[in-house]
Design a protein around this motif. Structure first.
Motif, PDB file in Angstrom:
ATOM      1  N   CYS A 154       0.843  -1.197   0.000  1.00  0.00           N
ATOM      2  CA  CYS A 154       0.000   0.000   0.000  1.00  0.00           C
ATOM      3  C   CYS A 154       0.877   1.245   0.000  1.00  0.00           C
ATOM      4  O   CYS A 154       1.796   1.370   0.811  1.00  0.00           O
ATOM      5  CB  CYS A 154      -0.917  -0.009   1.227  1.00  0.00           C
ATOM      6  SG  CYS A 154      -2.001   1.430   1.336  1.00  0.00           S
ATOM      7  N   LEU A 155       0.589   2.176  -0.896  1.00  0.00           N
ATOM      8  CA  LEU A 155       1.440   3.350  -1.078  1.00  0.00           C
ATOM      9  C   LEU A 155       1.022   4.547  -0.242  1.00  0.00           C
ATOM     10  O   LEU A 155       1.824   5.439  -0.021  1.00  0.00           O
ATOM     11  CB  LEU A 155       1.439   3.755  -2.559  1.00  0.00           C
ATOM     12  CG  LEU A 155       2.179   2.810  -3.511  1.00  0.00           C
ATOM     13  CD1 LEU A 155       1.962   3.263  -4.952  1.00  0.00           C
ATOM     14  CD2 LEU A 155       3.666   2.752  -3.184  1.00  0.00           C
ATOM     15  N   GLU A 156      -0.225   4.595   0.204  1.00  0.00           N
ATOM     16  CA  GLU A 156      -0.726   5.783   0.892  1.00  0.00           C
ATOM     17  C   GLU A 156      -0.821   5.525   2.395  1.00  0.00           C
ATOM     18  O   GLU A 156      -1.537   4.631   2.830  1.00  0.00           O
ATOM     19  CB  GLU A 156      -2.108   6.170   0.342  1.00  0.00           C
ATOM     20  CG  GLU A 156      -2.148   6.415  -1.154  1.00  0.00           C
ATOM     21  CD  GLU A 156      -1.342   7.632  -1.564  1.00  0.00           C
ATOM     22  OE1 GLU A 156      -1.149   8.530  -0.705  1.00  0.00           O
ATOM     23  OE2 GLU A 156      -0.909   7.684  -2.733  1.00  0.00           O
ATOM     24  N   GLU A 157      -0.122   6.328   3.185  1.00  0.00           N
ATOM     25  CA  GLU A 157      -0.128   6.127   4.632  1.00  0.00           C
ATOM     26  C   GLU A 157      -1.539   6.193   5.204  1.00  0.00           C
ATOM     27  O   GLU A 157      -1.891   5.427   6.102  1.00  0.00           O
ATOM     28  CB  GLU A 157       0.753   7.174   5.302  1.00  0.00           C
ATOM     29  CG  GLU A 157       0.834   7.023   6.809  1.00  0.00           C
ATOM     30  CD  GLU A 157       1.793   8.010   7.446  1.00  0.00           C
ATOM     31  OE1 GLU A 157       1.703   8.195   8.672  1.00  0.00           O
ATOM     32  OE2 GLU A 157       2.628   8.582   6.723  1.00  0.00           O
ATOM     33  N   ALA A 158      -2.360   7.087   4.689  1.00  0.00           N
ATOM     34  CA  ALA A 158      -3.726   7.228   5.197  1.00  0.00           C
ATOM     35  C   ALA A 158      -4.587   6.012   4.885  1.00  0.00           C
ATOM     36  O   ALA A 158      -5.665   5.860   5.460  1.00  0.00           O
ATOM     37  CB  ALA A 158      -4.376   8.481   4.610  1.00  0.00           C
ATOM     38  N   GLU A 159      -4.116   5.150   3.999  1.00  0.00           N
ATOM     39  CA  GLU A 159      -4.887   3.978   3.596  1.00  0.00           C
ATOM     40  C   GLU A 159      -4.311   2.666   4.141  1.00  0.00           C
ATOM     41  O   GLU A 159      -4.798   1.592   3.787  1.00  0.00           O
ATOM     42  CB  GLU A 159      -4.995   3.914   2.069  1.00  0.00           C
ATOM     43  CG  GLU A 159      -5.746   5.094   1.485  1.00  0.00           C
ATOM     44  CD  GLU A 159      -5.797   5.098  -0.039  1.00  0.00           C
ATOM     45  OE1 GLU A 159      -6.678   5.764  -0.596  1.00  0.00           O
ATOM     46  OE2 GLU A 159      -4.950   4.430  -0.677  1.00  0.00           O
ATOM     47  N   TYR A 160      -3.290   2.731   4.984  1.00  0.00           N
ATOM     48  CA  TYR A 160      -2.726   1.508   5.553  1.00  0.00           C
ATOM     49  C   TYR A 160      -3.806   0.713   6.293  1.00  0.00           C
ATOM     50  O   TYR A 160      -4.530   1.252   7.120  1.00  0.00           O
ATOM     51  CB  TYR A 160      -1.612   1.825   6.539  1.00  0.00           C
ATOM     52  CG  TYR A 160      -0.312   2.293   5.933  1.00  0.00           C
ATOM     53  CD1 TYR A 160       0.076   1.937   4.653  1.00  0.00           C
ATOM     54  CD2 TYR A 160       0.553   3.093   6.685  1.00  0.00           C
ATOM     55  CE1 TYR A 160       1.281   2.372   4.124  1.00  0.00           C
ATOM     56  CE2 TYR A 160       1.758   3.520   6.172  1.00  0.00           C
ATOM     57  CZ  TYR A 160       2.125   3.163   4.884  1.00  0.00           C
ATOM     58  OH  TYR A 160       3.318   3.598   4.367  1.00  0.00           O
ATOM     59  N   SER A 161      -3.869  -0.556   6.006  1.00  0.00           N
ATOM     60  CA  SER A 161      -4.872  -1.414   6.631  1.00  0.00           C
ATOM     61  C   SER A 161      -4.469  -1.770   8.056  1.00  0.00           C
ATOM     62  O   SER A 161      -3.312  -2.121   8.306  1.00  0.00           O
ATOM     63  CB  SER A 161      -5.043  -2.700   5.828  1.00  0.00           C
ATOM     64  OG  SER A 161      -5.830  -3.630   6.537  1.00  0.00           O
ATOM     65  N   PRO A 162      -5.426  -1.727   9.004  1.00  0.00           N
ATOM     66  CA  PRO A 162      -5.149  -2.254  10.338  1.00  0.00           C
ATOM     67  C   PRO A 162      -5.323  -3.765  10.428  1.00  0.00           C
ATOM     68  O   PRO A 162      -5.051  -4.349  11.472  1.00  0.00           O
ATOM     69  CB  PRO A 162      -6.190  -1.538  11.205  1.00  0.00           C
ATOM     70  CG  PRO A 162      -7.343  -1.325  10.293  1.00  0.00           C
ATOM     71  CD  PRO A 162      -6.756  -1.093   8.922  1.00  0.00           C
ATOM     72  N   VAL A 163      -5.755  -4.377   9.351  1.00  0.00           N
ATOM     73  CA  VAL A 163      -6.130  -5.794   9.345  1.00  0.00           C
ATOM     74  C   VAL A 163      -4.983  -6.687   8.888  1.00  0.00           C
ATOM     75  O   VAL A 163      -4.779  -7.780   9.407  1.00  0.00           O
ATOM     76  CB  VAL A 163      -7.365  -6.001   8.440  1.00  0.00           C
ATOM     77  CG1 VAL A 163      -7.720  -7.459   8.291  1.00  0.00           C
ATOM     78  CG2 VAL A 163      -8.543  -5.199   8.977  1.00  0.00           C
ATOM     79  N   LEU A 164      -4.251  -6.239   7.904  1.00  0.00           N
ATOM     80  CA  LEU A 164      -3.157  -7.018   7.339  1.00  0.00           C
ATOM     81  C   LEU A 164      -2.134  -6.076   6.724  1.00  0.00           C
ATOM     82  O   LEU A 164      -2.438  -4.911   6.442  1.00  0.00           O
ATOM     83  CB  LEU A 164      -3.651  -7.965   6.253  1.00  0.00           C
ATOM     84  CG  LEU A 164      -4.013  -7.287   4.921  1.00  0.00           C
ATOM     85  CD1 LEU A 164      -3.510  -8.094   3.742  1.00  0.00           C
ATOM     86  CD2 LEU A 164      -5.510  -7.035   4.797  1.00  0.00           C
ATOM     87  N   THR A 165      -0.945  -6.604   6.498  1.00  0.00           N
ATOM     88  CA  THR A 165       0.094  -5.874   5.780  1.00  0.00           C
ATOM     89  C   THR A 165       0.582  -6.756   4.643  1.00  0.00           C
ATOM     90  O   THR A 165       0.998  -7.900   4.869  1.00  0.00           O
ATOM     91  CB  THR A 165       1.258  -5.510   6.705  1.00  0.00           C
ATOM     92  OG1 THR A 165       0.768  -4.700   7.789  1.00  0.00           O
ATOM     93  CG2 THR A 165       2.329  -4.725   5.954  1.00  0.00           C
ATOM     94  N   ALA A 166       0.515  -6.227   3.416  1.00  0.00           N
ATOM     95  CA  ALA A 166       1.045  -6.924   2.238  1.00  0.00           C
ATOM     96  C   ALA A 166       2.435  -6.368   1.951  1.00  0.00           C
ATOM     97  O   ALA A 166       2.635  -5.152   1.929  1.00  0.00           O
ATOM     98  CB  ALA A 166       0.126  -6.722   1.032  1.00  0.00           C
ATOM     99  N   ILE A 167       3.404  -7.271   1.727  1.00  0.00           N
ATOM    100  CA  ILE A 167       4.813  -6.898   1.627  1.00  0.00           C
ATOM    101  C   ILE A 167       5.364  -7.383   0.294  1.00  0.00           C
ATOM    102  O   ILE A 167       5.209  -8.554  -0.075  1.00  0.00           O
ATOM    103  CB  ILE A 167       5.607  -7.513   2.796  1.00  0.00           C
ATOM    104  CG1 ILE A 167       5.012  -7.041   4.128  1.00  0.00           C
ATOM    105  CG2 ILE A 167       7.080  -7.159   2.692  1.00  0.00           C
ATOM    106  CD1 ILE A 167       5.439  -7.869   5.313  1.00  0.00           C
ATOM    107  N   LEU A 168       6.018  -6.480  -0.413  1.00  0.00           N
ATOM    108  CA  LEU A 168       6.643  -6.819  -1.691  1.00  0.00           C
ATOM    109  C   LEU A 168       7.976  -7.533  -1.467  1.00  0.00           C
ATOM    110  O   LEU A 168       8.798  -7.101  -0.648  1.00  0.00           O
ATOM    111  CB  LEU A 168       6.875  -5.555  -2.516  1.00  0.00           C
ATOM    112  CG  LEU A 168       5.656  -4.981  -3.235  1.00  0.00           C
ATOM    113  CD1 LEU A 168       5.917  -3.537  -3.650  1.00  0.00           C
ATOM    114  CD2 LEU A 168       5.320  -5.821  -4.459  1.00  0.00           C
ATOM    115  N   MET A 169       8.198  -8.598  -2.193  1.00  0.00           N
ATOM    116  CA  MET A 169       9.467  -9.310  -2.124  1.00  0.00           C
ATOM    117  C   MET A 169      10.531  -8.573  -2.930  1.00  0.00           C
ATOM    118  O   MET A 169      10.222  -7.886  -3.914  1.00  0.00           O
ATOM    119  CB  MET A 169       9.300 -10.717  -2.684  1.00  0.00           C
ATOM    120  CG  MET A 169       8.475 -11.634  -1.806  1.00  0.00           C
ATOM    121  SD  MET A 169       9.322 -12.101  -0.286  1.00  0.00           S
ATOM    122  CE  MET A 169      10.534 -13.270  -0.915  1.00  0.00           C
TER     123      MET A 169
END
Length: 402
Positions: free
Chosen positions: A293-308
């Motif tokens: 996710c690129l936008e700090e205001a849109e960071y999910s509190p549910v999960l974090t997706a991480i680029l390899m």
């Protein structure tokens, strides 16, 4: 092969089921036409309204979230209706596919799978629709495939800014019970949810919350339905019953899960999720990796997706972590397959569970030969202990103002 300890289920749902919920479900099935069940049904339906933050009806289906998607569509729209949706990720794409199969004409605002739904683009398209051909705006609140959270209040304001009468439908399948949500206050017409994520239950229950406007639409729309018909559900629901055999043991568990959420307090639940998410992102930054996710205001509190890192396969990392640490991480879905892994920090997850999960990821990097910097877990611990800066407070407080 026997393993010591417990399996760590760190996918973004199904989430681990708390012991209290498991014990609540470990009961004999009762007569679903008898007075004891009627009391259970009334308690559960009232409890659901408190979680959705609505005074209007909530219906419960023995189904997955996909079934709840279909129920929202077939109760409000007619074949040939035009709807506006946004390409926020894999689940928005799947919902779009369903809408098309059910005979709707879908306008799909393109996206890069790294951001939430853009209110300005929605407002611009609705402003062009002077004949009000668009009958519904349909968005995913928390895109489970990407870890981007869309601002439902901002989208509501965008719809209102141009005075458009479209129904507003929101998928909260991975956010309800983990991220702040207010069905009535945010003037959502249909909210879709399911049991196995923030509600901490096994899969098997789908939910629709509906506004008066949505109920009025359901009385005149022309989409065929039988199993999903709101009217058939609402008649017996008034007394706590269902038109067909309900998932009784799951309803026992749902009653307990709702009690757990209220005992902690919903605001505290949401703050905990933001704290866990901020700690996870702190680890990612120290590891030298990138949050999808690129936008700090849109960071999910549910999960974090991480680029390899380039040239390294996310599925191989997940395999190594499963085999060596007995931990399941979320896969990259759709066009993100192999390039992203996802850490779920939802439901009953707490600081100690997350610290162990991040330790497993850091060990997995070393064992899988993934280039990274050490110290991510220490950075996460600093956030969990309140030594990690002001991001948690900022994120936790943004729901109502967003």
């Amino acid at each position: 092969m026997a393993r010591s300890g417990q399996h760590f289920l760190q996918i973004p749902g199904p989430s681990p089921v708390p012991e209290r919920v498991r014990q609540a479900m470990d009961r004999q099935v009762i007569d679903h036409r008898g007075p004891e069940f009627g009391l259970l049904g009334r308690e559960v339906l009232a409890g659901c309204r408190s979680i959705f933050k609505t005074s209007r009806p909530v219906v419960i289906y023995p189904s997955s979230g996909t079934g709840a998607w279909e129920a929202a569509i077939v109760n409000t729209l007619s074949p040939g209706d035009r709807v506006l949706m946004v390409e926020t990720g894999q689940f928005a794409t799947l919902w779009r596919q369903m809408a098309g199969r059910l005979g709707l004409e879908v306008e799909f605002i393109p996206g890069d799978w790294r951001r939430g739904a853009p209110p300005d683009a929605i407002e611009a398209r609705l402003a062009e629709d002077r004949t009000h051909a668009i009958k519904a705006v349909m968005v995913v609140h928390n895109e489970t495939s990407t870890g981007a959270l869309s601002s439902v209040p901002a989208i509501r304001r965008a719809i209102d800014a141009v005075g458009h009468p479209a129904l507003f439908m929101v998928d909260t399948i991975s956010s309800l019970g983990s991220a702040e949500y207010r069905h009535d206050e945010w003037q959502v017409d249909v909210t879709i949810a399911c049991s196995q994520k923030g509600l901490m239950l096994p899969p098997g229950l789908g939910f629709n919350a509906m506004s008066d406007k949505a109920l009025a639409a359901s009385r005149t729309n022309r989409m065929p339905r039988s199993y999903w018909d709101w009217a058939e559900m609402l008649k017996p629901n008034a007394s706590g019953f269902f038109p067909y055999t309900p998932a009784t043991t799951l309803l026992y568990g749902l009653r307990e899960a709702i009690a757990i959420l209220h005992e902690e307090g919903l605001d505290a639940v949401f703050a905990r999720h933001h704290r866990l998410a901020a700690a996870t992102r702190a680890a990612v930054r120290v590891w030298g990796l990138e949050v999808l996710c690129l936008e700090e205001a849109e960071y999910s509190p549910v999960l974090t997706a991480i680029l390899m890192p380039s040239g390294h396969d996310a599925d191989n990392l997940r395999k190594v972590v499963l085999e060596t640490c007995d931990m399941s991480l979320g896969a990259g879905l759709g066009k993100l397959a192999g390039t992203v892994f996802r850490i779920g920090h939802l439901g009953a997850c707490n600081s100690l569970v997350l610290a162990a999960a991040l330790s497993g990821v850091e060990m997995g990097f070393s064992r899988a030969g993934v280039p990274h910097r050490e110290g991510g877990v220490a950075a996460a611990l600093a956030v969990l202990e309140g030594r990690g800066g002001g991001e948690v407070q900022t994120q936790a407080g943004r729901g109502r103002a967003a």
